[in-house]
Design a protein around this motif. Structure first.
Motif, short mmCIF file in Angstrom:
data_model
loop_
_atom_site.label_atom_id
_atom_site.label_comp_id
_atom_site.label_asym_id
_atom_site.label_seq_id
_atom_site.Cartn_x
_atom_site.Cartn_y
_atom_site.Cartn_z
N UNK A 121 34.62 37.24 42.76
CA UNK A 121 33.54 36.33 42.37
C UNK A 121 33.78 35.70 41.01
N UNK A 122 34.19 36.51 40.03
CA UNK A 122 34.42 35.98 38.68
C UNK A 122 35.61 35.02 38.67
N UNK A 126 35.61 31.04 37.68
CA UNK A 126 36.52 30.43 36.70
C UNK A 126 37.23 29.23 37.32
N UNK A 127 37.63 29.37 38.58
CA UNK A 127 38.30 28.27 39.28
C UNK A 127 37.37 27.06 39.39
N UNK A 128 36.09 27.32 39.65
CA UNK A 128 35.11 26.24 39.74
C UNK A 128 34.94 25.55 38.40
N UNK A 129 34.88 26.34 37.34
CA UNK A 129 34.71 25.76 36.00
C UNK A 129 35.91 24.92 35.59
N UNK A 130 37.08 25.24 36.13
CA UNK A 130 38.28 24.44 35.82
C UNK A 130 38.30 23.13 36.60
N UNK A 131 37.39 22.96 37.56
CA UNK A 131 37.27 21.72 38.29
C UNK A 131 38.30 21.51 39.38
N UNK A 132 38.91 22.58 39.87
CA UNK A 132 39.94 22.46 40.91
C UNK A 132 39.26 22.21 42.26
N UNK A 145 30.54 34.96 47.85
CA UNK A 145 31.83 34.63 48.44
C UNK A 145 32.79 35.81 48.29
N UNK A 146 32.76 36.46 47.12
CA UNK A 146 33.60 37.63 46.90
C UNK A 146 33.21 38.82 47.77
N UNK A 147 31.91 39.01 48.00
CA UNK A 147 31.47 40.12 48.85
C UNK A 147 31.92 39.93 50.30
N UNK A 148 31.94 38.68 50.76
CA UNK A 148 32.41 38.41 52.12
C UNK A 148 33.89 38.71 52.25
N UNK A 149 34.68 38.27 51.26
CA UNK A 149 36.13 38.46 51.32
C UNK A 149 36.55 39.89 50.99
N UNK A 150 35.61 40.73 50.58
CA UNK A 150 35.92 42.14 50.35
C UNK A 150 35.87 42.97 51.62
N UNK A 151 35.37 42.38 52.71
CA UNK A 151 35.31 43.09 53.99
C UNK A 151 36.70 43.13 54.61
N UNK A 332 44.73 28.53 48.56
CA UNK A 332 45.85 29.24 47.92
C UNK A 332 45.34 30.24 46.88
N UNK A 333 44.46 29.77 46.00
CA UNK A 333 43.97 30.66 44.95
C UNK A 333 43.10 31.78 45.51
N UNK A 334 42.34 31.49 46.56
CA UNK A 334 41.51 32.54 47.17
C UNK A 334 42.39 33.63 47.78
N UNK A 335 43.47 33.25 48.45
CA UNK A 335 44.40 34.23 49.01
C UNK A 335 44.99 35.11 47.91
N UNK A 336 45.23 34.52 46.74
CA UNK A 336 45.72 35.30 45.60
C UNK A 336 44.63 36.20 45.04
N UNK A 337 43.42 35.69 44.97
CA UNK A 337 42.31 36.45 44.40
C UNK A 337 41.98 37.70 45.21
N UNK A 338 42.09 37.63 46.53
CA UNK A 338 41.75 38.81 47.33
C UNK A 338 42.77 39.93 47.09
N UNK A 339 44.02 39.56 46.80
CA UNK A 339 45.02 40.57 46.46
C UNK A 339 44.70 41.23 45.12
N UNK A 340 44.29 40.39 44.14
CA UNK A 340 43.91 40.93 42.83
C UNK A 340 42.68 41.82 42.96
N UNK A 341 41.69 41.36 43.73
CA UNK A 341 40.48 42.16 43.92
C UNK A 341 40.76 43.48 44.60
N UNK A 342 41.63 43.46 45.61
CA UNK A 342 41.99 44.70 46.31
C UNK A 342 42.74 45.66 45.39
N UNK A 343 43.56 45.10 44.50
CA UNK A 343 44.29 45.93 43.53
C UNK A 343 43.30 46.71 42.66
N UNK A 344 42.30 46.01 42.13
CA UNK A 344 41.31 46.67 41.27
C UNK A 344 40.40 47.61 42.06
#
Length: 566
Positions: A121-122, A126-132, A145-151, A332-344
Motif C-alpha cells: 500500500x505504501x 508513493x508511485x501515485x505521488x510520483x505521477x506514474x 489494493x495492497x490487502x487484495x494483492x496479499x492474498x 510492472x511496479x505492482x509485480x515488483x511490489x508484491x515480491x517486496x511485500x512478501x519478503x517483509x
C-alpha cells in the motif's frame, strides 16, 4: 436488443460446453504430464494458457453473447467454485502437524499479511505521488489494493509438495499460512472498505483492529459451532443406515456454515475451513464406512474440478472482459511490489522465530530454505475476485493490474517451484506421521511431544463428540465386499482392531520377555556363583533364549494379524 429465453439457453449451452472442453483438455494434459513425469509445467499453468487462447479466439469472433457468458462471474466464483476448495482443505488437513505449528501459521497469516498489505500500500501510494501512469489513489485505496494483492494461492505449490512428499512441517506451515492468509486478506479488505467513504484518522486504527478481531473470531466460531452441532446430532442418530443421505447432509451442513457466515457479514472462508476440520476430526468416527469414503473422494474431486475451472476462468477473463484498462508501468511496479511485500511478510518473522527457537531449543524453527519456499507463493483467483469491489476512477486499472499480476505470478512462480525445491535441497520423499485411512484415523505415534490441544482433545473432547470404538456404527451396506476384495476391506476397516490386538500382544509379550530375561539372569548368577568357568555357557544360553523369545514374539504378531484378517 435483449435476447429472449431460448437464445440465452442456446448460447449458455455453448459457453458451458467450451468451458467443459477446456477442463477435459486440461485434465488429459495433466495426466500426460504425470505419465511422463514432467514437473516443469504445472496443470494450473496449462489451464491459464488454455483459457487465454480460447478467450482470444472468442474475443476475435463476431458477436458478444458467448463472450458475456464466459466472462468472470464473481458471485459464481465465491458461492460455487471456492467453497469446495476450502472444504477439502479443511477436511484433508493433517491435524497433528497443523496444531503443532499453529502459532507459526497464525503469525505468518496475520502479522505477515498485515506487513505485506502495508508495504504494498505504501509503495503504491508513493508511485501515485510520483505521477506514474496518471493514477489517482488515496492512501486508503492504496492499502486496500495492497490487502487484495496479499492474498496468496496454494494450489500449484501444494500439488508439487504432495507429489514430492516434502517435509511435513514445511507442508503444514505453507498449507496453513496460504489458507489462513486468504481469509485474513479478505477480513482486512472488508474492514478497510468500511472506512472508504469516511474520513480515516489515526484513531480509527484501534477500531479497525477490533473489527478485524471480532469478524475473524465470529467467522471461526460459526464454522466450529455448525460442525459440532451436526456431529452431536450424528452421534445419537442412525443416519449411518442411509449412507447417501448421510453424505448429502454432511456436505450441505458444511456449505451452510459458509453461507451463514457470509450472510452475517463475517468471512465464509474461515467458517468453512474450520467446519471442515471439525467434521473430519469428530464426525468421521461417527460415519458409516461408505460415507467416509464418499465424502473423502467427493470433496477431493470437486476441489480438483473447481481449481482447474478457476484458472481457466482467469485465462478467459484476460481477453473476454470488456472493461479492462491496461497501464504497463503500473503493472510492472505492482509485480515488483508484491515480491517486496512478501519478503517483509516472511523473512523478518522467520528471523525472529529462529532467534526465539535458538534461545529455547538451540535450533532454528524455520530453516532458510523453508523461508525461501514460503516466499515462493503465487497470487490466485481470490485476489482477482476481491478486486470486483474496488471503486473509483481507477477501479478498472486496478482490476486489470491484479488480473495480469495473478496470471504472471502463477506462470512464473508456479512453474519454477519444483526447480527451487531441487536447488534448495529441500528434503523430499518423507512419510508423514499421520495417515488418514478410508475408515479410521490412524496416528503413528512418534517420540515427538504432542501439542497440548491434541492431548486435551484426546482426553475430553473426542470421547464426548464421538462414539466409542465398540459403539461405532457399522451398517449392512458396509458389507459390500466379496472374497476377492476381502483383504482390501480388512486393511481399511479392521485397522483399529488389528492395531489394538497387536499392541496388546506386544505388551503381553514384552512382559513375558522381561520375566524370562529376569529368570535367565537369576539363573546365570547362580551358575556363576557355583562355577565361574560356566559364564560363557550361560551367556550362550541367554542369547539363545532371547532369540527364541524374539522369534516367538514375531510369530505371535503374525498369527494375531492373520486371525484378525480371517
Amino acid at each position: 436488443m435483449e435476447p429472449n429465453a431460448d437464445e440465452r439457453e442456446f448460447y449458455s449451452s455453448w459457453a458451458l460446453l467450451i468451458q467443459i472442453f477446456l477442463l477435459i483438455g486440461t485434465l488429459w494434459t495433466s495426466y500426460y504430464l504425470h505419465l511422463k513425469k514432467i514437473r516443469v509445467i504445472h496443470e494450473t499453468v496449462i489451464s491459464i494458457f488454455a483459457g487465454m487462447i480460447v478467450g482470444l479466439i472468442i474475443r476475435l469472433t463476431p458477436g458478444s453473447m458467448i463472450q458475456d457468458m464466459v466472462s468472470f462471474n464473481y458471485t459464481y466464483f465465491f458461492n460455487v467454485l471456492l467453497p469446495p476448495i476450502i472444504l477439502n482443505s479443511g477436511y484433508e488437513m493433517q491435524k497433528e502437524t497443523f496444531f503443532r505449528n499453529f502459532g507459526t501459521i497464525l503469525l505468518f497469516a496475520i502479522v505477515g499479511t498485515f506487513m505485506s498489505t502495508m508495504v504494498i500500500g505504501i509503495l503504491v501510494r508513493i508511485l501515485v505521488l510520483l505521477g506514474i501512469d496518471s493514477l489517482s489513489l488515496s492512501l486508503l485505496d492504496s492499502i486496500m489494493f495492497g490487502s487484495i494483492l496479499s492474498a496468496t494461492d496454494s494450489v500449484a505449490v501444494l500439488t508439487i509438495f504432495q507429489t514430492l512428499k516434502v517435509d511435513p512441517n514445511l507442508y503444514s506451515i505453507f498449507f496453513g499460512e496460504t489458507i489462513m492468509n486468504d481469509a485474513v486478506s479478505i477480513v482486512f479488505y472488508e474492514t478497510l472498505k468500511q472506512y472508504r467513504d469516511k474520513e480515516f484518522h489515526a484513531s480509527n486504527i484501534s477500531d479497525a483492529i477490533l473489527s478485524f478481531v471480532i469478524k475473524f473470531g465470529a467467522s471461526l466460531s460459526i464454522g466450529v459451532l455448525v460442525g459440532l452441532l451436526f456431529i452431536y446430532m450424528l452421534k445419537y442418530s442412525q443416519l449411518g443406515e442411509y449412507p447417501s443421505l448421510e453424505s448429502c447432509i454432511i456436505a450441505l451442513m458444511a456449505y451452510s456454515s459458509y453461507l451463514l457466515s457470509n450472510g452475517l457479514h463475517s468471512t465464509g472462508i474461515v467458517s468453512l475451513l474450520f467446519c471442515g476440520i471439525v467434521l473430519k476430526h469428530y464426525a468421521y468416527d461417527n460415519m458409516s464406512l461408505k460415507t467416509k469414503r464418499t465424502t473423502k473422494y467427493t470433496f477431493h474431486v470437486l476441489a480438483k474440478l473447481s481449481e482447474n475451472f478457476i484458472f481457466i476462468y482467469l485465462g478467459l477473463a484476460l481477453f473476454t472482459k470488456t472493461d479492462l484498462e491496461f497501464k504497463p508501468f503500473f503493472i510492472f511496479f505492482t509485480a515488483t511490489f508484491i515480491c517486496v511485500g512478501r519478503y517483509f511478510a516472511i523473512f523478518p518473522l522467520s528471523f525472529l522465530m529462529n532467534v526465539v527457537a535458538r534461545y529455547r531449543n538451540g535450533v532454528d524453527s524455520i530453516p532458510r530454505e523453508h523461508s525461501i519456499i514460503l516466499f515462493w507463493s503465487v497470487r490466485g483467483a481470490v485476489a482477482f475476485a476481491l478486486s470486483a469491489g474496488l471503486k473509483g476512477s481507477n477501479a478498472n486499472a486496478m482490476l486489470t493490474t491484479i488480473l495480469v499480476v495473478v496470471v504472471i505470478s502463477v506462470i512464473v512462480f508456479g512453474s519454477t517451484t519444483n526447480k527451487m525445491v531441487e536447488i534448495l535441497n529441500i528434503q523430499t520423499n518423507v512419510d508423514d506421521e499421520v495417515h488418514d485411512d478410508d475408515s479410521v484415523n490412524t496416528v503413528v505415534t512418534t517420540k515427538q511431544q504432542k501439542h497440548w490441544f491434541i492431548s486435551f482433545d484426546g482426553r475430553y473432547l473426542k470421547p464426548f463428540f464421538t462414539r466409542q470404538k465398540e459403539q461405532q456404527y457399522v451398517t449392512p451396506h458396509d458389507n459390500w465386499h466379496n472374497e476377492n476384495d476381502h483383504n482390501d476391506h480388512v486393511e481399511g476397516f479392521g485397522l483399529v482392531i488389528m492395531n489394538k490386538s497387536v499392541n496388546n500382544i506386544d505388551e503381553n509379550t514384552e512382559g513375558e520377555e522381561d520375566n524370562q530375561n529376569k529368570n535367565s539372569t537369576d539363573t546365570c548368577t547362580k551358575e556363576d556363583n557355583q562355577n565361574k568357568n560356566n559364564s560363557d555357557t550361560c551367556t550362550n544360553v541367554e542369547i539363545s533364549d532371547s532369540k527364541s523369545d524374539s522369534d516367538n514374539h514375531s510369530s505371535i504378531d503374525i498369527s494375531s494379524i492373520n486371525s484378525n484378517n480371517d
